[in-house]
Scaffold this motif. Structure first.
Motif, PDB file in Angstrom:
ATOM      1  N   VAL A  54       3.402   9.624  45.863  1.00 22.60           N
ATOM      2  CA  VAL A  54       3.645  10.348  44.612  1.00 22.60           C
ATOM      3  C   VAL A  54       4.537   9.498  43.707  1.00 22.60           C
ATOM      4  N   ASP A  55       4.102   9.283  42.462  1.00 20.60           N
ATOM      5  CA  ASP A  55       4.835   8.438  41.520  1.00 20.60           C
ATOM      6  C   ASP A  55       5.700   9.231  40.544  1.00 20.60           C
ATOM      7  N   LEU A  56       5.372  10.491  40.334  1.00 23.30           N
ATOM      8  CA  LEU A  56       6.130  11.327  39.393  1.00 23.30           C
ATOM      9  C   LEU A  56       6.885  12.376  40.196  1.00 23.30           C
ATOM     10  N   TRP A  57       8.217  12.259  40.213  1.00 24.15           N
ATOM     11  CA  TRP A  57       9.021  13.142  41.065  1.00 24.15           C
ATOM     12  C   TRP A  57      10.441  13.221  40.514  1.00 24.15           C
ATOM     13  N   PHE A  58      10.972  14.449  40.417  1.00 25.96           N
ATOM     14  CA  PHE A  58      12.355  14.660  39.996  1.00 25.96           C
ATOM     15  C   PHE A  58      13.003  15.629  40.980  1.00 25.96           C
ATOM     16  N   ASP A  59      14.173  15.257  41.462  1.00 26.62           N
ATOM     17  CA  ASP A  59      14.830  16.038  42.508  1.00 26.62           C
ATOM     18  C   ASP A  59      15.222  17.432  42.061  1.00 26.62           C
ATOM     19  N   ASP A  60      15.402  17.659  40.744  1.00 24.68           N
ATOM     20  CA  ASP A  60      15.803  18.980  40.270  1.00 24.68           C
ATOM     21  C   ASP A  60      14.608  19.883  39.954  1.00 24.68           C
ATOM     22  N   TRP A  61      13.406  19.458  40.276  1.00 22.70           N
ATOM     23  CA  TRP A  61      12.248  20.321  40.111  1.00 22.70           C
ATOM     24  C   TRP A  61      12.370  21.556  40.999  1.00 22.70           C
ATOM     25  N   PRO A  62      11.800  22.680  40.576  1.00 18.73           N
ATOM     26  CA  PRO A  62      11.718  23.838  41.480  1.00 18.73           C
ATOM     27  C   PRO A  62      10.878  23.486  42.707  1.00 18.73           C
ATOM     28  N   GLU A  63      11.165  24.155  43.799  1.00 17.00           N
ATOM     29  CA  GLU A  63      10.438  23.869  45.036  1.00 17.00           C
ATOM     30  C   GLU A  63       8.932  24.056  44.869  1.00 17.00           C
ATOM     31  N   ALA A  64       8.523  25.086  44.129  1.00 19.70           N
ATOM     32  CA  ALA A  64       7.091  25.335  43.944  1.00 19.70           C
ATOM     33  C   ALA A  64       6.412  24.173  43.230  1.00 19.70           C
ATOM     34  N   ARG A  65       7.102  23.558  42.270  1.00 14.93           N
ATOM     35  CA  ARG A  65       6.510  22.424  41.553  1.00 14.93           C
ATOM     36  C   ARG A  65       6.396  21.201  42.453  1.00 14.93           C
ATOM     37  N   LYS A  66       7.382  21.000  43.309  1.00 13.76           N
ATOM     38  CA  LYS A  66       7.319  19.882  44.251  1.00 13.76           C
ATOM     39  C   LYS A  66       6.136  20.052  45.193  1.00 13.76           C
ATOM     40  N   ARG A  67       5.940  21.265  45.699  1.00 13.56           N
ATOM     41  CA  ARG A  67       4.806  21.507  46.602  1.00 13.56           C
ATOM     42  C   ARG A  67       3.479  21.290  45.865  1.00 13.56           C
ATOM     43  N   MET A  69       2.928  19.266  43.306  1.00 17.61           N
ATOM     44  CA  MET A  69       2.724  17.839  43.090  1.00 17.61           C
ATOM     45  C   MET A  69       2.210  17.155  44.355  1.00 17.61           C
ATOM     46  N   VAL A  70       2.807  17.481  45.499  1.00 16.06           N
ATOM     47  CA  VAL A  70       2.358  16.883  46.757  1.00 16.06           C
ATOM     48  C   VAL A  70       0.924  17.311  47.061  1.00 16.06           C
ATOM     49  N   ALA A  71       0.614  18.572  46.812  1.00  8.38           N
ATOM     50  CA  ALA A  71      -0.727  19.083  47.113  1.00  8.38           C
ATOM     51  C   ALA A  71      -1.787  18.420  46.234  1.00  8.38           C
ATOM     52  N   GLU A  72      -1.440  18.083  44.991  1.00  8.38           N
ATOM     53  CA  GLU A  72      -2.414  17.514  44.056  1.00  8.38           C
ATOM     54  C   GLU A  72      -2.302  15.999  43.958  1.00  8.38           C
ATOM     55  N   ALA A  73      -1.530  15.378  44.834  1.00 13.39           N
ATOM     56  CA  ALA A  73      -1.269  13.936  44.730  1.00 13.39           C
ATOM     57  C   ALA A  73      -2.558  13.120  44.775  1.00 13.39           C
ATOM     58  N   VAL A  74      -3.453  13.450  45.690  1.00 10.95           N
ATOM     59  CA  VAL A  74      -4.691  12.680  45.835  1.00 10.95           C
ATOM     60  C   VAL A  74      -5.557  12.828  44.584  1.00 10.95           C
ATOM     61  N   LYS A  75      -5.688  14.050  44.075  1.00 10.93           N
ATOM     62  CA  LYS A  75      -6.498  14.283  42.882  1.00 10.93           C
ATOM     63  C   LYS A  75      -5.899  13.573  41.668  1.00 10.93           C
ATOM     64  N   LEU A  76      -4.574  13.627  41.512  1.00 15.11           N
ATOM     65  CA  LEU A  76      -3.928  12.969  40.379  1.00 15.11           C
ATOM     66  C   LEU A  76      -4.054  11.456  40.474  1.00 15.11           C
ATOM     67  N   ARG A  83      -9.134   9.219  30.805  1.00 13.69           N
ATOM     68  CA  ARG A  83      -8.702   9.924  29.594  1.00 13.69           C
ATOM     69  C   ARG A  83      -8.044  11.261  29.912  1.00 13.69           C
ATOM     70  N   ALA A  84      -8.438  11.885  31.027  1.00 11.88           N
ATOM     71  CA  ALA A  84      -7.892  13.195  31.377  1.00 11.88           C
ATOM     72  C   ALA A  84      -6.577  13.106  32.133  1.00 11.88           C
ATOM     73  N   ALA A  85      -6.103  11.908  32.431  1.00 13.72           N
ATOM     74  CA  ALA A  85      -4.932  11.767  33.289  1.00 13.72           C
ATOM     75  C   ALA A  85      -3.670  12.314  32.631  1.00 13.72           C
ATOM     76  N   ALA A  86      -3.440  11.984  31.373  1.00 12.49           N
ATOM     77  CA  ALA A  86      -2.207  12.417  30.706  1.00 12.49           C
ATOM     78  C   ALA A  86      -2.104  13.938  30.671  1.00 12.49           C
ATOM     79  N   ALA A  87      -3.203  14.606  30.355  1.00  9.31           N
ATOM     80  CA  ALA A  87      -3.195  16.072  30.296  1.00  9.31           C
ATOM     81  C   ALA A  87      -2.955  16.685  31.666  1.00  9.31           C
ATOM     82  N   ALA A  88      -3.294  15.972  32.737  1.00 14.31           N
ATOM     83  CA  ALA A  88      -3.070  16.488  34.085  1.00 14.31           C
ATOM     84  C   ALA A  88      -1.629  16.293  34.536  1.00 14.31           C
ATOM     85  N   PHE A  89      -0.979  15.221  34.098  1.00 18.16           N
ATOM     86  CA  PHE A  89       0.384  14.943  34.525  1.00 18.16           C
ATOM     87  C   PHE A  89       1.447  15.659  33.687  1.00 18.16           C
TER      88      PHE A  89
END
Length: 211
Positions: A54-67, A69-76, A83-89
């Motif tokens: 995972v390349d985009l990560w901030f320690d102060d994120w809510p736990e749900a957002r961290k989960r 991001m990890v769950a969607e890591a492969v898709k991202l 072209r759709a990458a920016a809108a997804a991140f």
């Protein structure tokens, strides 16, 4: 179940027997639970994020957002450079794209190209108009300084904009570039044809939807 120690010849020494026992131990580690971003303990999330690159990560994120991001890591990761990458991140940093002009688009249909950046659009560069909530300082005044003029006020916290830039860097291809504007509001103009019912005045702020 046949364990490794059962396969060791009887004449084997104590070292070989000890290694066989060590290799056949069943450790009480719930691997399946730990490797699942929905069930892994919160303390394991940074390690699981590193495991999935995972390349985009901030320690102060809510736990749900961290989960998420990890769950969607492969898709991202598969979207990076598309072209759709920016809108997804960008939703991960509470931002949204209001308008975008992508290379190789040089002109904007239906609008004059004179005086606009796209007429000399740089190669492999995308222009974004991004909306992200900013936080005003609790006390905008600086103690011990004159309140006259804007210099005496605390600036708006720029961390949300820094995170947007980080998300765009992560989402783009290495050989491409981007330019982002956060000015998602502008002054009302006569060209906007405001209603003459007293609800609008020149100088009011309106939302921007285009670059």
């Amino acid at each position: 179940m046949i364990t490794a120690d059962k396969l060791v010849p009887e004449e084997s020494g104590l070292v070989a027997l000890a290694l066989a026992f060590a290799m056949s131990d069943e450790l009480p580690v719930p691997i399946r639970q730990i490797m699942d971003p929905a069930t892994t303990p919160a303390a394991f999330l940074p390690f699981l994020a590193a495991h999935r690159s995972v390349d985009l990560w901030f320690d102060d994120w809510p736990e749900a957002r961290k989960r998420q991001m990890v769950a969607e890591a492969v898709k991202l990761a598969a979207l990076k450079g598309a072209r759709a990458a920016a809108a997804a991140f960008l939703p991960f940093v509470d931002a949204e794209i209001l308008d975008k002009i992508s290379y190789p688009q040089r002109f904007v249909l239906g609008r004059s190209a004179l005086g606009r950046v796209p007429i000399s659009h740089k190669a492999f560069t995308t222009y974004f108009l991004v909306k992200v909530p900013l936080k005003r300082p609790f006390n905008p005044f600086v103690l011990g300084r004159s309140a006259l003029g804007r210099a005496a006020l605390q600036p708006v916290h720029r961390e949300p904009m820094r995170r947007v830039n980080r998300a765009l860097v992560v989402s783009k291809a290495p050989e491409t570039a981007f330019s982002v504007s956060f000015a998602h509001r502008r002054r009302l103009r006569l060209g906007d044809a405001p209603k003459l019912d007293g609800t609008h005045r020149l100088g009011d702020w309106v939302d921007r939807t285009r670059l």
